[in-house]
Structure formats: structure tokens, C-alpha cells
Design a protein around this motif. Structure first.
Motif, PDB file in Angstrom:
ATOM      1  N   TRP A  40       0.841  -1.203   0.000  1.00 42.88           N
ATOM      2  CA  TRP A  40       0.000   0.000   0.000  1.00 42.88           C
ATOM      3  C   TRP A  40       0.874   1.250   0.000  1.00 42.88           C
ATOM      4  O   TRP A  40       0.585   2.228  -0.679  1.00 42.88           O
ATOM      5  CB  TRP A  40      -0.954  -0.001   1.191  1.00 42.88           C
ATOM      6  N   TYR A  41       1.949   1.216   0.781  1.00 46.47           N
ATOM      7  CA  TYR A  41       2.842   2.375   0.837  1.00 46.47           C
ATOM      8  C   TYR A  41       3.501   2.613  -0.520  1.00 46.47           C
ATOM      9  O   TYR A  41       3.576   3.751  -0.992  1.00 46.47           O
ATOM     10  CB  TYR A  41       3.899   2.179   1.933  1.00 46.47           C
ATOM     11  N   LEU A  42       3.964   1.544  -1.162  1.00 44.98           N
ATOM     12  CA  LEU A  42       4.585   1.694  -2.475  1.00 44.98           C
ATOM     13  C   LEU A  42       3.593   2.231  -3.505  1.00 44.98           C
ATOM     14  O   LEU A  42       3.955   3.032  -4.366  1.00 44.98           O
ATOM     15  CB  LEU A  42       5.164   0.364  -2.946  1.00 44.98           C
ATOM     16  N   ALA A  85      -3.470   5.968   3.295  1.00 39.37           N
ATOM     17  CA  ALA A  85      -4.382   5.695   4.416  1.00 39.37           C
ATOM     18  C   ALA A  85      -4.443   4.201   4.712  1.00 39.37           C
ATOM     19  O   ALA A  85      -4.453   3.793   5.879  1.00 39.37           O
ATOM     20  CB  ALA A  85      -5.776   6.227   4.106  1.00 39.37           C
ATOM     21  N   HIS A  86      -4.475   3.383   3.673  1.00 39.57           N
ATOM     22  CA  HIS A  86      -4.463   1.931   3.877  1.00 39.57           C
ATOM     23  C   HIS A  86      -3.165   1.498   4.551  1.00 39.57           C
ATOM     24  O   HIS A  86      -3.181   0.700   5.491  1.00 39.57           O
ATOM     25  CB  HIS A  86      -4.622   1.194   2.546  1.00 39.57           C
ATOM     26  N   ALA A  87      -2.039   2.036   4.064  1.00 39.20           N
ATOM     27  CA  ALA A  87      -0.739   1.681   4.646  1.00 39.20           C
ATOM     28  C   ALA A  87      -0.681   2.069   6.121  1.00 39.20           C
ATOM     29  O   ALA A  87      -0.243   1.276   6.962  1.00 39.20           O
ATOM     30  CB  ALA A  87       0.381   2.359   3.870  1.00 39.20           C
ATOM     31  N   ILE A  88      -1.141   3.272   6.435  1.00 39.83           N
ATOM     32  CA  ILE A  88      -1.114   3.747   7.818  1.00 39.83           C
ATOM     33  C   ILE A  88      -2.038   2.922   8.703  1.00 39.83           C
ATOM     34  O   ILE A  88      -1.698   2.602   9.843  1.00 39.83           O
ATOM     35  CB  ILE A  88      -1.468   5.250   7.888  1.00 39.83           C
ATOM     36  N   ARG A  89      -3.199   2.552   8.179  1.00 31.23           N
ATOM     37  CA  ARG A  89      -4.120   1.737   8.959  1.00 31.23           C
ATOM     38  C   ARG A  89      -3.488   0.389   9.321  1.00 31.23           C
ATOM     39  O   ARG A  89      -3.688  -0.137  10.409  1.00 31.23           O
ATOM     40  CB  ARG A  89      -5.423   1.525   8.192  1.00 31.23           C
ATOM     41  N   LEU A  90      -2.675  -0.162   8.415  1.00 31.91           N
ATOM     42  CA  LEU A  90      -2.027  -1.447   8.651  1.00 31.91           C
ATOM     43  C   LEU A  90      -0.725  -1.321   9.442  1.00 31.91           C
ATOM     44  O   LEU A  90      -0.310  -2.254  10.124  1.00 31.91           O
ATOM     45  CB  LEU A  90      -1.749  -2.139   7.316  1.00 31.91           C
ATOM     46  N   ASN A  91      -0.082  -0.161   9.342  1.00 27.27           N
ATOM     47  CA  ASN A  91       1.175   0.073  10.047  1.00 27.27           C
ATOM     48  C   ASN A  91       1.292   1.579  10.290  1.00 27.27           C
ATOM     49  O   ASN A  91       1.671   2.327   9.398  1.00 27.27           O
ATOM     50  CB  ASN A  91       2.356  -0.436   9.221  1.00 27.27           C
ATOM     51  N   ASP A  92       0.963   2.006  11.501  1.00 26.79           N
ATOM     52  CA  ASP A  92       0.879   3.446  11.773  1.00 26.79           C
ATOM     53  C   ASP A  92       2.205   4.187  11.656  1.00 26.79           C
ATOM     54  O   ASP A  92       2.223   5.408  11.569  1.00 26.79           O
ATOM     55  CB  ASP A  92       0.206   3.722  13.108  1.00 26.79           C
ATOM     56  N   MET A 144     -10.472  -1.846  -0.315  1.00 31.53           N
ATOM     57  CA  MET A 144      -9.459  -2.216  -1.278  1.00 31.53           C
ATOM     58  C   MET A 144     -10.047  -2.955  -2.453  1.00 31.53           C
ATOM     59  O   MET A 144     -11.006  -2.968  -2.600  1.00 31.53           O
ATOM     60  CB  MET A 144      -8.424  -3.064  -0.625  1.00 31.53           C
ATOM     61  N   PRO A 145     -10.033  -3.631  -3.196  1.00 33.86           N
ATOM     62  CA  PRO A 145      -9.788  -3.970  -4.522  1.00 33.86           C
ATOM     63  C   PRO A 145      -9.578  -2.827  -5.467  1.00 33.86           C
ATOM     64  O   PRO A 145     -10.064  -2.728  -6.460  1.00 33.86           O
ATOM     65  CB  PRO A 145     -10.830  -4.972  -4.944  1.00 33.86           C
TER      66      PRO A 145
END
Length: 131
Positions: free
Chosen positions: A51-53, A72-79, A114-115
Motif C-alpha cells: 500500500w505504501y509503495l 491511508a491503507h498503509a497507515i491503517r495497517l502500520n501506523d 481495497m480492490p
């Protein structure tokens, strides 16, 4: 072996997926890098690094809405990605946009599920799979 070959045989290999995205990003093939993220995220939807990439690639295209959505998805999974994004040069083009500032400061959850060549300072953005 190519990244595509590795992913074809074992599509859930995170390291290969990251390597493919970084190779495409390094060639400034950002649309292809985003498409590679999307393909991998269908299998690895809970991988913050992907997500971050994806956010990095969108930021490099100066697409703040798409970048902040993926971020936002990346942060939700890893703050920790909120702090990383604040200093990552890949986000320089969108750093002052209201959407980016709101995302890294408050981290609201993404509204839809996501999708669906700057060097990043995040380690995963520079990983490549072993050949």
C-alpha cells in the motif's frame, strides 16, 4: 528469474512483488508499477508495504487523492507510515496538499475498500528480490 516469473509461480511472495514494483518505479513506469501493486494487493491485501509503495507511485505522479487513499491503507495497517511519509522525498510533490496533511495528521480510514525518479526513504521501497 524475472519478477514476473517469480510472481507467476508464487504470487503471494511479498519480496518479489516489492521488487517488481520498485523495478518499474526505477524505470519511471509508474502506471505499470501501480498496476503491479494492484495485482499483488488482490492476494496480499493486508501488506502495508505494498500500500505504501502504491502511495509512493501515485505521489510521484502528483496524484494527491490516489496517493493519500493508498497511504491511508498503509497507515491503517502500520501506523509508522504516517511518520515515514512526512519525510519521504517521494511525497514532496503533494506534501503541502490538504489531503496529504490531513492523512498524516489524523489518519482517517479510507472511504472505500481495497480492490482496486525519486528514491523513497522507506526500506521496502528499495528492496529487490534475490535473483
Amino acid at each position: 528469474a524475472t519478477y514476473g516469473t517469480i510472481l507467476a509461480h508464487k504470487p503471494d511472495t511479498l519480496k518479489a512483488a516489492i521488487g517488481q514494483v520498485n523495478a518499474l518505479r526505477g524505470l519511471n513506469q509508474l502506471d505499470q508499477a501501480i498496476a503491479a501493486c494492484d495485482r499483488s494487493l488482490r492476494v496480499l491485501e493486508h501488506e502495508a508495504d505494498l500500500w505504501y509503495l502504491k502511495a509512493v507511485c501515485h505521489a510521484m505522479q502528483v496524484d494527491a487523492p490516489a496517493a493519500t487513499h493508498a497511504l491511508a491503507h498503509a497507515i491503517r495497517l502500520n501506523d509508522s507510515y504516517a511518520a515515514t511519509a512526512q519525510t519521504d522525498v517521494a511525497f514532496d510533490g503533494i506534501r503541502d496538499t490538504p489531503a496529504f496533511l490531513a492523512r498524516i495528521q489524523s489518519d482517517p480510514a479510507p472511504s472505500d475498500p481495497m480492490p482496486t525518479n525519486a528514491q523513497s526513504t522507506h526500506p521496502a521501497a528499495n528492496d529487490t528480490p534475490d535473483a
